[in-house]
Structure formats: C-alpha cells, structure tokens
Motif scaffolding. Structure first.
Motif, PDB file in Angstrom:
ATOM      1  N   LEU A  35       0.835  -1.199   0.000  1.00 12.08           N
ATOM      2  CA  LEU A  35       0.000   0.000   0.000  1.00 12.08           C
ATOM      3  C   LEU A  35       0.871   1.250   0.000  1.00 12.08           C
ATOM      4  O   LEU A  35       1.917   1.285   0.648  1.00 12.08           O
ATOM      5  N   ASP A  36       0.459   2.264  -0.710  1.00 13.44           N
ATOM      6  CA  ASP A  36       1.181   3.540  -0.760  1.00 13.44           C
ATOM      7  C   ASP A  36       1.231   4.151   0.641  1.00 13.44           C
ATOM      8  O   ASP A  36       0.210   4.528   1.208  1.00 13.44           O
ATOM      9  N   GLN A  37       2.439   4.245   1.209  1.00 10.31           N
ATOM     10  CA  GLN A  37       2.584   4.734   2.582  1.00 10.31           C
ATOM     11  C   GLN A  37       2.225   6.211   2.720  1.00 10.31           C
ATOM     12  O   GLN A  37       1.840   6.661   3.796  1.00 10.31           O
ATOM     13  N   THR A  38       2.355   6.952   1.630  1.00 10.57           N
ATOM     14  CA  THR A  38       1.937   8.357   1.668  1.00 10.57           C
ATOM     15  C   THR A  38       0.438   8.454   1.917  1.00 10.57           C
ATOM     16  O   THR A  38      -0.029   9.303   2.695  1.00 10.57           O
ATOM     17  N   MET A  39      -0.317   7.565   1.276  1.00 13.79           N
ATOM     18  CA  MET A  39      -1.760   7.529   1.480  1.00 13.79           C
ATOM     19  C   MET A  39      -2.097   7.126   2.910  1.00 13.79           C
ATOM     20  O   MET A  39      -3.029   7.664   3.523  1.00 13.79           O
ATOM     21  N   VAL A  40      -1.321   6.172   3.470  1.00 10.54           N
ATOM     22  CA  VAL A  40      -1.561   5.726   4.845  1.00 10.54           C
ATOM     23  C   VAL A  40      -1.343   6.876   5.826  1.00 10.54           C
ATOM     24  O   VAL A  40      -2.145   7.098   6.739  1.00 10.54           O
ATOM     25  N   GLU A  41      -0.251   7.624   5.642  1.00 11.00           N
ATOM     26  CA  GLU A  41       0.043   8.742   6.542  1.00 11.00           C
ATOM     27  C   GLU A  41      -0.990   9.856   6.407  1.00 11.00           C
ATOM     28  O   GLU A  41      -1.338  10.509   7.391  1.00 11.00           O
ATOM     29  N   ARG A  42      -1.474  10.030   5.189  1.00  7.69           N
ATOM     30  CA  ARG A  42      -2.525  11.032   4.984  1.00  7.69           C
ATOM     31  C   ARG A  42      -3.792  10.620   5.725  1.00  7.69           C
ATOM     32  O   ARG A  42      -4.427  11.439   6.397  1.00  7.69           O
ATOM     33  N   GLU A  43      -4.144   9.338   5.643  1.00  9.04           N
ATOM     34  CA  GLU A  43      -5.319   8.829   6.346  1.00  9.04           C
ATOM     35  C   GLU A  43      -5.130   8.951   7.854  1.00  9.04           C
ATOM     36  O   GLU A  43      -6.052   9.300   8.586  1.00  9.04           O
ATOM     37  N   ARG A  44      -3.916   8.664   8.316  1.00  8.41           N
ATOM     38  CA  ARG A  44      -3.611   8.775   9.745  1.00  8.41           C
ATOM     39  C   ARG A  44      -3.836  10.213  10.239  1.00  8.41           C
ATOM     40  O   ARG A  44      -4.392  10.438  11.311  1.00  8.41           O
ATOM     41  N   GLY A  45      -3.402  11.173   9.433  1.00  9.49           N
ATOM     42  CA  GLY A  45      -3.580  12.577   9.810  1.00  9.49           C
ATOM     43  C   GLY A  45      -5.042  12.974   9.890  1.00  9.49           C
ATOM     44  O   GLY A  45      -5.452  13.697  10.807  1.00  9.49           O
ATOM     45  N   VAL A  46      -5.832  12.503   8.925  1.00 14.00           N
ATOM     46  CA  VAL A  46      -7.273  12.796   8.925  1.00 14.00           C
ATOM     47  C   VAL A  46      -7.941  12.197  10.161  1.00 14.00           C
ATOM     48  O   VAL A  46      -8.744  12.845  10.838  1.00 14.00           O
ATOM     49  N   ARG A  65      -7.216   0.034  11.116  1.00 20.19           N
ATOM     50  CA  ARG A  65      -7.527  -1.353  10.801  1.00 20.19           C
ATOM     51  C   ARG A  65      -8.764  -1.437   9.910  1.00 20.19           C
ATOM     52  O   ARG A  65      -8.820  -2.238   8.972  1.00 20.19           O
ATOM     53  N   LYS A  66      -9.751  -0.596  10.197  1.00 14.59           N
ATOM     54  CA  LYS A  66     -10.953  -0.537   9.356  1.00 14.59           C
ATOM     55  C   LYS A  66     -10.596  -0.047   7.953  1.00 14.59           C
ATOM     56  O   LYS A  66     -11.118  -0.537   6.937  1.00 14.59           O
ATOM     57  N   PHE A  67      -9.683   0.916   7.891  1.00 10.27           N
ATOM     58  CA  PHE A  67      -9.227   1.461   6.616  1.00 10.27           C
ATOM     59  C   PHE A  67      -8.544   0.372   5.792  1.00 10.27           C
ATOM     60  O   PHE A  67      -8.811   0.216   4.596  1.00 10.27           O
ATOM     61  N   PHE A  68      -7.665  -0.407   6.439  1.00  8.75           N
ATOM     62  CA  PHE A  68      -6.974  -1.486   5.745  1.00  8.75           C
ATOM     63  C   PHE A  68      -7.959  -2.538   5.242  1.00  8.75           C
ATOM     64  O   PHE A  68      -7.760  -3.126   4.173  1.00  8.75           O
ATOM     65  N   GLU A  69      -9.014  -2.786   6.003  1.00  5.00           N
ATOM     66  CA  GLU A  69     -10.012  -3.771   5.585  1.00  5.00           C
ATOM     67  C   GLU A  69     -10.724  -3.344   4.310  1.00  5.00           C
ATOM     68  O   GLU A  69     -11.257  -4.171   3.571  1.00  5.00           O
ATOM     69  N   LEU A 116      -6.528  -6.252   0.147  1.00  4.33           N
ATOM     70  CA  LEU A 116      -7.208  -7.520  -0.115  1.00  4.33           C
ATOM     71  C   LEU A 116      -7.009  -8.526   1.025  1.00  4.33           C
ATOM     72  O   LEU A 116      -7.970  -9.156   1.482  1.00  4.33           O
ATOM     73  N   LEU A 117      -5.786  -8.708   1.485  1.00  6.01           N
ATOM     74  CA  LEU A 117      -5.498  -9.726   2.489  1.00  6.01           C
ATOM     75  C   LEU A 117      -6.154  -9.424   3.830  1.00  6.01           C
ATOM     76  O   LEU A 117      -6.317 -10.328   4.659  1.00  6.01           O
ATOM     77  N   GLU A 118      -6.543  -8.165   4.057  1.00  2.00           N
ATOM     78  CA  GLU A 118      -7.183  -7.789   5.314  1.00  2.00           C
ATOM     79  C   GLU A 118      -8.702  -7.883   5.235  1.00  2.00           C
ATOM     80  O   GLU A 118      -9.390  -7.708   6.243  1.00  2.00           O
ATOM     81  N   GLN A 119      -9.227  -8.153   4.054  1.00  2.00           N
ATOM     82  CA  GLN A 119     -10.675  -8.203   3.888  1.00  2.00           C
ATOM     83  C   GLN A 119     -11.241  -9.552   4.333  1.00  2.00           C
ATOM     84  O   GLN A 119     -10.521 -10.535   4.478  1.00  2.00           O
ATOM     85  N   THR A 120     -12.549  -9.557   4.584  1.00  2.00           N
ATOM     86  CA  THR A 120     -13.221 -10.777   5.039  1.00  2.00           C
ATOM     87  C   THR A 120     -13.491 -11.705   3.864  1.00  2.00           C
ATOM     88  O   THR A 120     -13.955 -11.281   2.808  1.00  2.00           O
ATOM     89  N   TRP A 121     -13.196 -12.983   4.073  1.00  2.00           N
ATOM     90  CA  TRP A 121     -13.437 -13.995   3.044  1.00  2.00           C
ATOM     91  C   TRP A 121     -14.936 -14.109   2.792  1.00  2.00           C
ATOM     92  O   TRP A 121     -15.731 -14.309   3.713  1.00  2.00           O
ATOM     93  N   VAL A 122     -15.333 -14.009   1.523  1.00  2.00           N
ATOM     94  CA  VAL A 122     -16.747 -13.957   1.176  1.00  2.00           C
ATOM     95  C   VAL A 122     -17.470 -15.267   1.485  1.00  2.00           C
ATOM     96  O   VAL A 122     -18.689 -15.285   1.688  1.00  2.00           O
ATOM     97  N   ILE A 123     -16.733 -16.392   1.552  1.00  2.00           N
ATOM     98  CA  ILE A 123     -17.379 -17.688   1.742  1.00  2.00           C
ATOM     99  C   ILE A 123     -18.013 -17.825   3.120  1.00  2.00           C
ATOM    100  O   ILE A 123     -19.154 -18.293   3.249  1.00  2.00           O
ATOM    101  N   ASP A 124     -17.279 -17.430   4.180  1.00  2.00           N
ATOM    102  CA  ASP A 124     -17.847 -17.583   5.523  1.00  2.00           C
ATOM    103  C   ASP A 124     -18.174 -16.255   6.209  1.00  2.00           C
ATOM    104  O   ASP A 124     -18.804 -16.228   7.252  1.00  2.00           O
ATOM    105  N   GLY A 125     -17.745 -15.137   5.624  1.00  2.00           N
ATOM    106  CA  GLY A 125     -18.068 -13.825   6.184  1.00  2.00           C
ATOM    107  C   GLY A 125     -17.377 -13.514   7.488  1.00  2.00           C
ATOM    108  O   GLY A 125     -17.739 -12.548   8.166  1.00  2.00           O
ATOM    109  N   GLU A 126     -16.363 -14.299   7.863  1.00  2.00           N
ATOM    110  CA  GLU A 126     -15.673 -14.079   9.135  1.00  2.00           C
ATOM    111  C   GLU A 126     -14.147 -14.078   9.000  1.00  2.00           C
ATOM    112  O   GLU A 126     -13.465 -13.213   9.535  1.00  2.00           O
ATOM    113  N   THR A 127     -13.613 -15.082   8.297  1.00  2.00           N
ATOM    114  CA  THR A 127     -12.174 -15.264   8.207  1.00  2.00           C
ATOM    115  C   THR A 127     -11.532 -14.230   7.292  1.00  2.00           C
ATOM    116  O   THR A 127     -12.085 -13.889   6.246  1.00  2.00           O
TER     117      THR A 127
END
Length: 216
Positions: free
Chosen positions: A114-125, A149-153, A157-168
């Motif tokens: 992920l673009d770290q500049t975008m992460v730092e901008r989000e952190r500031g907001v 953590r919500k932003f990363f989700e 992609l790897l932080e998102q919830t698996w569509v099959i079970d909606g939890e993992t």
C-alpha cells in the motif's frame, strides 16, 4: 491568499458532494489546495455526510482504455439505464477511462504494498477527527490504530473478510491453504469488476412513480 474561483469551488463540490459554501470555506482555509480541501472537509465530517445524500445510481457503464504495458477500467454510474445508452454519457465514460490510464490506484494486495503516503494522509485525517470529537491525546493514538484497521479492511485484499464464511480474513485463508498443501501460497495481484457493485438498488412501484411525476 490564493484566488478562490467558482470553477475551483465547483471542482471540489463535484469531488466531495459537499455544499458550495462548505467547499468555498474549505478552499479558503487551505489556500486553494484542492486535495488539502478534501481532507479539511473530511476532518469536519462534511464530505462524509454529503456522500449519504442523493438518489441511488446503480446503472451506468464500465469503460476500458489500453496503452502499451498498461490498461485502465472505470465505472461511471447513473440512476437509469436510459442514461447509459446516451451518446454523450458514453463519450464521458471513454474519456474518463483514457484519463485513468495516468492515475495510480488506491487498492493493494497487502499492507506492505500500500502507498505509505496515502496511509500517513489517512492517519492525519483520523487524528484530526478524534481531536474534533474532544478525545484526549493519550487515547487518540489507540483510536487511530483501531480506525486504521478498518481502513486497511477496505483497501487491502489480504485484510478483507473472506466472502465464503463472512468471518475469516483472506490472509488467514491463505495461511490455512499453505498448511494443507505444505507449500507457500501468495496472492500477487487481483482484478474484480462489477457494474453497480456495493450500491443498494431501490425497489420502486413504476406506476406510482409516473403518477407522482404527473401530479396525479
């Protein structure tokens, strides 16, 4: 102090959906810097509130443009499929796709990519939003980490919830698969595109809607 033109105010309004006066104030506060004004509106909660307004736009078109070594896809939404068949609308979609060839995406496979500049901008907001809520400094950092953590989700992609079970988490699914296969498993890239994705379509009584428009 930068000159705040009507065109610049309109550009910010189109980008955020916020009111004209709020956009003008944001640009005044940020000396005419468009992206800084977007952040100012977000910190004030105005852009987020504006996005909830308006009617559902779940129709439209997907446009694609290619060039040597790269390609871009865009989705432009409209309220009805009649608009999507309009030649002017189709021309806009083609032009936006062409412009998108020179834009960088906000999505990533992993946190590291992920673009770290975008992460730092989000952190500031997020920090400014927490301060605006009156939170003490000693707990703001914990709040930021939780909201990141919500932003990363949303953007990783790897932080998102698996569509099959909606939890993992997707990363946990890959780890489990790697253990089963006794080999390393990784996602190097991904593409998924669907018109109207994430937009809740309204259920309408067509006859009642026509009657309402005719005033009967």
């Amino acid at each position: 102090m930068a000159q705040i033109s009507a065109a610049l105010v309109k550009q910010l309004r189109d980008k955020t959906g916020a009111g004209m006066m709020d956009c003008k104030k944001a640009l005044t506060e940020t000396d005419g810097e468009l992206e800084a004004a977007v952040d100012w509106l977000r910190k004030s909660g105005l852009a987020q509130a504006a996005r909830k307004a308006g009617r559902t736009a779940a129709e439209g078109l997907i446009g694609m443009a290619t060039a040597p070594g790269k390609a871009a896809m865009v989705e432009i939404n409209a309220e009805t499929d009649f608009v999507a068949r309009n030649a002017d609308f189709q021309a806009v979609v083609r032009e936006v796709a062409r412009i998108a060839l020179d834009c960088e995406g906000d999505l990533a496979v992993s946190r590291d990519s992920l673009d770290q500049t975008m992460v730092e901008r989000e952190r500031g907001v997020l920090a400014e939003q927490a301060r605006a809520e009156g939170k003490p400094e000693n707990i703001i950092e914990k709040m930021i980490e939780g909201r990141l953590r919500k932003f990363f989700e949303e953007v990783v992609l790897l932080e998102q919830t698996w569509v099959i079970d909606g939890e993992t988490r997707v990363k946990s699914v890959l780890e489990s698969l790697a253990g089963t296969l006794d080999t390393s498993v990784a996602v190097s890239d991904f593409v998924r595109y669907q018109l109207g994705e994430g937009i809740e379509r309204e259920s309408k009584d067509f006859a009642a809607e026509v009657a309402a428009q005719l005033g009967s």
